[in-house]
Design a protein around this motif. Structure first.
Motif, PDB file in Angstrom:
ATOM      1  N   ARG A   1       0.830  -1.212   0.000  1.00 50.08           N
ATOM      2  CA  ARG A   1       0.000   0.000   0.000  1.00 50.08           C
ATOM      3  C   ARG A   1       0.863   1.260   0.000  1.00 50.08           C
ATOM      4  N   LEU A   2       1.935   1.235   0.784  1.00 53.61           N
ATOM      5  CA  LEU A   2       2.816   2.392   0.861  1.00 53.61           C
ATOM      6  C   LEU A   2       3.533   2.624  -0.466  1.00 53.61           C
ATOM      7  N   HIS A   3       4.013   1.546  -1.067  1.00 52.34           N
ATOM      8  CA  HIS A   3       4.694   1.646  -2.364  1.00 52.34           C
ATOM      9  C   HIS A   3       3.728   2.168  -3.429  1.00 52.34           C
ATOM     10  N   ASP A   4       2.506   1.666  -3.399  1.00 51.44           N
ATOM     11  CA  ASP A   4       1.486   2.099  -4.352  1.00 51.44           C
ATOM     12  C   ASP A   4       1.171   3.591  -4.181  1.00 51.44           C
ATOM     13  N   HIS A   5       1.194   4.054  -2.929  1.00 54.45           N
ATOM     14  CA  HIS A   5       0.912   5.467  -2.660  1.00 54.45           C
ATOM     15  C   HIS A   5       2.060   6.363  -3.112  1.00 54.45           C
ATOM     16  N   VAL A   6       3.285   5.973  -2.753  1.00 50.37           N
ATOM     17  CA  VAL A   6       4.448   6.814  -3.052  1.00 50.37           C
ATOM     18  C   VAL A   6       4.688   6.906  -4.557  1.00 50.37           C
ATOM     19  N   ILE A   7       4.507   5.789  -5.256  1.00 45.82           N
ATOM     20  CA  ILE A   7       4.823   5.781  -6.692  1.00 45.82           C
ATOM     21  C   ILE A   7       3.882   6.672  -7.487  1.00 45.82           C
ATOM     22  N   ARG A   8       2.702   6.998  -6.904  1.00 46.11           N
ATOM     23  CA  ARG A   8       1.720   7.846  -7.581  1.00 46.11           C
ATOM     24  C   ARG A   8       1.806   9.314  -7.147  1.00 46.11           C
ATOM     25  N   LEU A   9       2.726   9.649  -6.245  1.00 42.14           N
ATOM     26  CA  LEU A   9       2.855  11.036  -5.808  1.00 42.14           C
ATOM     27  C   LEU A   9       3.364  11.921  -6.949  1.00 42.14           C
ATOM     28  N   PRO A  10       2.985  13.189  -6.975  1.00 39.07           N
ATOM     29  CA  PRO A  10       3.485  14.105  -8.018  1.00 39.07           C
ATOM     30  C   PRO A  10       5.010  14.215  -7.963  1.00 39.07           C
ATOM     31  N   LEU A  11       5.626  14.362  -9.111  1.00 42.75           N
ATOM     32  CA  LEU A  11       7.085  14.462  -9.173  1.00 42.75           C
ATOM     33  C   LEU A  11       7.600  15.668  -8.391  1.00 42.75           C
ATOM     34  N   SER A  12       6.798  16.737  -8.344  1.00 38.22           N
ATOM     35  CA  SER A  12       7.218  17.925  -7.594  1.00 38.22           C
ATOM     36  C   SER A  12       7.348  17.626  -6.104  1.00 38.22           C
ATOM     37  N   LEU A  13       6.506  16.727  -5.614  1.00 41.46           N
ATOM     38  CA  LEU A  13       6.574  16.350  -4.201  1.00 41.46           C
ATOM     39  C   LEU A  13       7.681  15.328  -3.967  1.00 41.46           C
ATOM     40  N   LEU A  14       7.818  14.369  -4.894  1.00 43.53           N
ATOM     41  CA  LEU A  14       8.861  13.343  -4.750  1.00 43.53           C
ATOM     42  C   LEU A  14      10.258  13.951  -4.775  1.00 43.53           C
ATOM     43  N   SER A  15      10.420  15.035  -5.509  1.00 39.83           N
ATOM     44  CA  SER A  15      11.740  15.652  -5.604  1.00 39.83           C
ATOM     45  C   SER A  15      12.205  16.235  -4.276  1.00 39.83           C
ATOM     46  N   ASP A  16      11.253  16.478  -3.355  1.00 39.34           N
ATOM     47  CA  ASP A  16      11.622  17.016  -2.043  1.00 39.34           C
ATOM     48  C   ASP A  16      12.169  15.944  -1.107  1.00 39.34           C
ATOM     49  N   TYR A  17      11.974  14.679  -1.459  1.00 39.73           N
ATOM     50  CA  TYR A  17      12.385  13.582  -0.582  1.00 39.73           C
ATOM     51  C   TYR A  17      13.731  13.022  -1.022  1.00 39.73           C
ATOM     52  N   LYS A  18      14.475  12.539  -0.056  1.00 36.95           N
ATOM     53  CA  LYS A  18      15.708  11.829  -0.366  1.00 36.95           C
ATOM     54  C   LYS A  18      15.375  10.383  -0.716  1.00 36.95           C
ATOM     55  N   THR A  19      16.103   9.839  -1.686  1.00 42.43           N
ATOM     56  CA  THR A  19      15.826   8.468  -2.127  1.00 42.43           C
ATOM     57  C   THR A  19      15.971   7.476  -0.980  1.00 42.43           C
ATOM     58  N   GLY A  20      17.028   7.646  -0.187  1.00 42.42           N
ATOM     59  CA  GLY A  20      17.246   6.736   0.943  1.00 42.42           C
ATOM     60  C   GLY A  20      16.121   6.805   1.955  1.00 42.42           C
ATOM     61  N   GLY A  21      15.575   8.017   2.164  1.00 40.58           N
ATOM     62  CA  GLY A  21      14.470   8.183   3.104  1.00 40.58           C
ATOM     63  C   GLY A  21      13.231   7.434   2.652  1.00 40.58           C
ATOM     64  N   ILE A  22      12.942   7.489   1.348  1.00 43.04           N
ATOM     65  CA  ILE A  22      11.776   6.779   0.810  1.00 43.04           C
ATOM     66  C   ILE A  22      11.960   5.278   0.977  1.00 43.04           C
ATOM     67  N   VAL A  23      13.148   4.789   0.627  1.00 44.53           N
ATOM     68  CA  VAL A  23      13.424   3.349   0.765  1.00 44.53           C
ATOM     69  C   VAL A  23      13.321   2.917   2.230  1.00 44.53           C
ATOM     70  N   SER A  24      13.858   3.758   3.124  1.00 48.21           N
ATOM     71  CA  SER A  24      13.813   3.446   4.551  1.00 48.21           C
ATOM     72  C   SER A  24      12.374   3.366   5.053  1.00 48.21           C
ATOM     73  N   ARG A  25      11.518   4.298   4.591  1.00 48.27           N
ATOM     74  CA  ARG A  25      10.117   4.290   5.008  1.00 48.27           C
ATOM     75  C   ARG A  25       9.415   3.017   4.537  1.00 48.27           C
ATOM     76  N   ILE A  26       9.665   2.632   3.295  1.00 50.13           N
ATOM     77  CA  ILE A  26       8.949   1.490   2.721  1.00 50.13           C
ATOM     78  C   ILE A  26       9.453   0.169   3.295  1.00 50.13           C
ATOM     79  N   MET A  27      10.764   0.039   3.483  1.00 51.40           N
ATOM     80  CA  MET A  27      11.321  -1.246   3.904  1.00 51.40           C
ATOM     81  C   MET A  27      11.471  -1.362   5.420  1.00 51.40           C
ATOM     82  N   ALA A  28      12.241  -0.465   6.038  1.00 56.46           N
ATOM     83  CA  ALA A  28      12.564  -0.607   7.461  1.00 56.46           C
ATOM     84  C   ALA A  28      11.416  -0.173   8.363  1.00 56.46           C
TER      85      ALA A  28
END
Length: 313
Positions: free
Chosen positions: A129-156
């Motif tokens: 569910r989290l992966h499905d939500h994040v992958i659909r976020l606008p690119l303008s919002l995704l650009s504000d996040y660090k890649t490692g932070g997104i991976v950490s949220r989804i996995m750890a």
């Protein structure tokens, strides 16, 4: 809640809402969850049988009396099957203790497998569910996040959430079942000694609640710091050529060191509070032992209580 860079995370959901979310995650897993709670109930009730067996052994078999003389066995549906001979009674009690030990091991294994099954299903559902939500976020919002932070949220972080749901559902159920079962047995056996022990419970619970209110936000904060550090490292090593090109190595090391130092100080603080919490329970246990030995021993000397019941307490 959405976490924006440079802003503190604000938790607005109430406990009821979080439990409602956990029920959504467990949708379609009724039988695995039901079997888990059945196994927890059986395992918890089974562990309460061993002290009762010891009490009967000391009060009756050790005094060369049979199980047929135990009052609460005389009024059961199979009262006539209990042996009158102490040797046969000893064999029955030894067999009962062996069965309790064997079934406890079996239930513990089944409980572990059932818990893992529920946790893995819940983690998989939440991660999807989290992966499905994040992958659909606008690119303008995704650009504000660090890649490692997104991976950490989804996995750890998903594993942390599942552990939290486990602590919010399974652990309290086990504790409540055990507490009420033990209270019932103790008050049924000797309400005076049980009441003397119960007096010690409110102070230790007050200490527990007071410290836990301070520990929980600190644990949450440390988890956020760890995710931030992981994200920083992932992004830095992912763009190591850029870091080298602009000679940012020293700056990156300083920033990482400062952030890590903050996290370490928080960890040390929570470790001290956690040790205080453990100390409270460490004092509570021996205090109960003192009350049982002193007050219970006095009751035994006055012939108001048997030795077996004192041992059971």
């Amino acid at each position: 809640n959405v976490v924006h860079p440079g802003r503190k995370q604000v938790f607005t959901r109430q406990t009821k809402q979080l439990l409602a979310e956990s029920r959504i995650l467990l949708r379609g897993s009724f039988w695995p969850v039901a079997s888990l709670f059945i196994l927890i109930t059986a395992s918890t009730l089974l562990t309460m049988g061993m002290p009762v067996v010891l009490q009967v052994l000391i009060d009756y078999v050790a005094t060369k009396r049979g199980l047929s003389q135990v009052p609460w066995l005389q009024h059961g549906p199979g009262a006539s099957i209990w042996p009158t001979d102490p040797w046969k009674s000893l064999a029955v009690l030894a067999g009962a203790m062996a069965l309790i030990a064997v079934f406890s091991i079996i239930f513990d294994w089944l409980k572990l497998l059932a818990t893992q099954r529920v946790n893995y299903r819940m983690a998989g559902s939440l991660r999807q569910r989290l992966h499905d939500h994040v992958i659909r976020l606008p690119l303008s919002l995704l650009s504000d996040y660090k890649t490692g932070g997104i991976v950490s949220r989804i996995m750890a972080d998903v594993d942390q959430v599942v552990a939290g749901v486990n602590n919010a559902m399974i652990v309290p159920y086990t504790a409540v079942l055990r507490v009420f079962g033990i209270i019932f047995i103790l008050f049924f056996t000797n309400w005076k000694l049980a009441a003397a022990i119960a007096v010690l419970i409110p102070p230790v619970l007050a200490i527990h609640v007071l410290l836990f209110r301070r520990l929980r936000p600190m644990w949450r904060n440390i988890q956020d710091d760890r995710a931030m550090l992981s994200a920083r490292l992932t992004d830095m090593y992912g763009g190591i050529r850029v870091v080298r090109s602009f000679k940012r190595e020293r700056s990156e090391l300083k920033e990482f060191g400062a952030a890590q130092d903050t996290m370490i100080r928080k960890q040390q603080y929570t470790a001290i509070l956690g040790r205080l919490l453990g100390t409270g329970w460490g004092v509570f246990g021996p205090a109960i032992g003192v009350v049982i030995v002193w007050y219970g021993g006095a009751m035994v000397l006055r012939d108001q209580m048997t030795v077996g019941k004192l041992v059971m307490f």
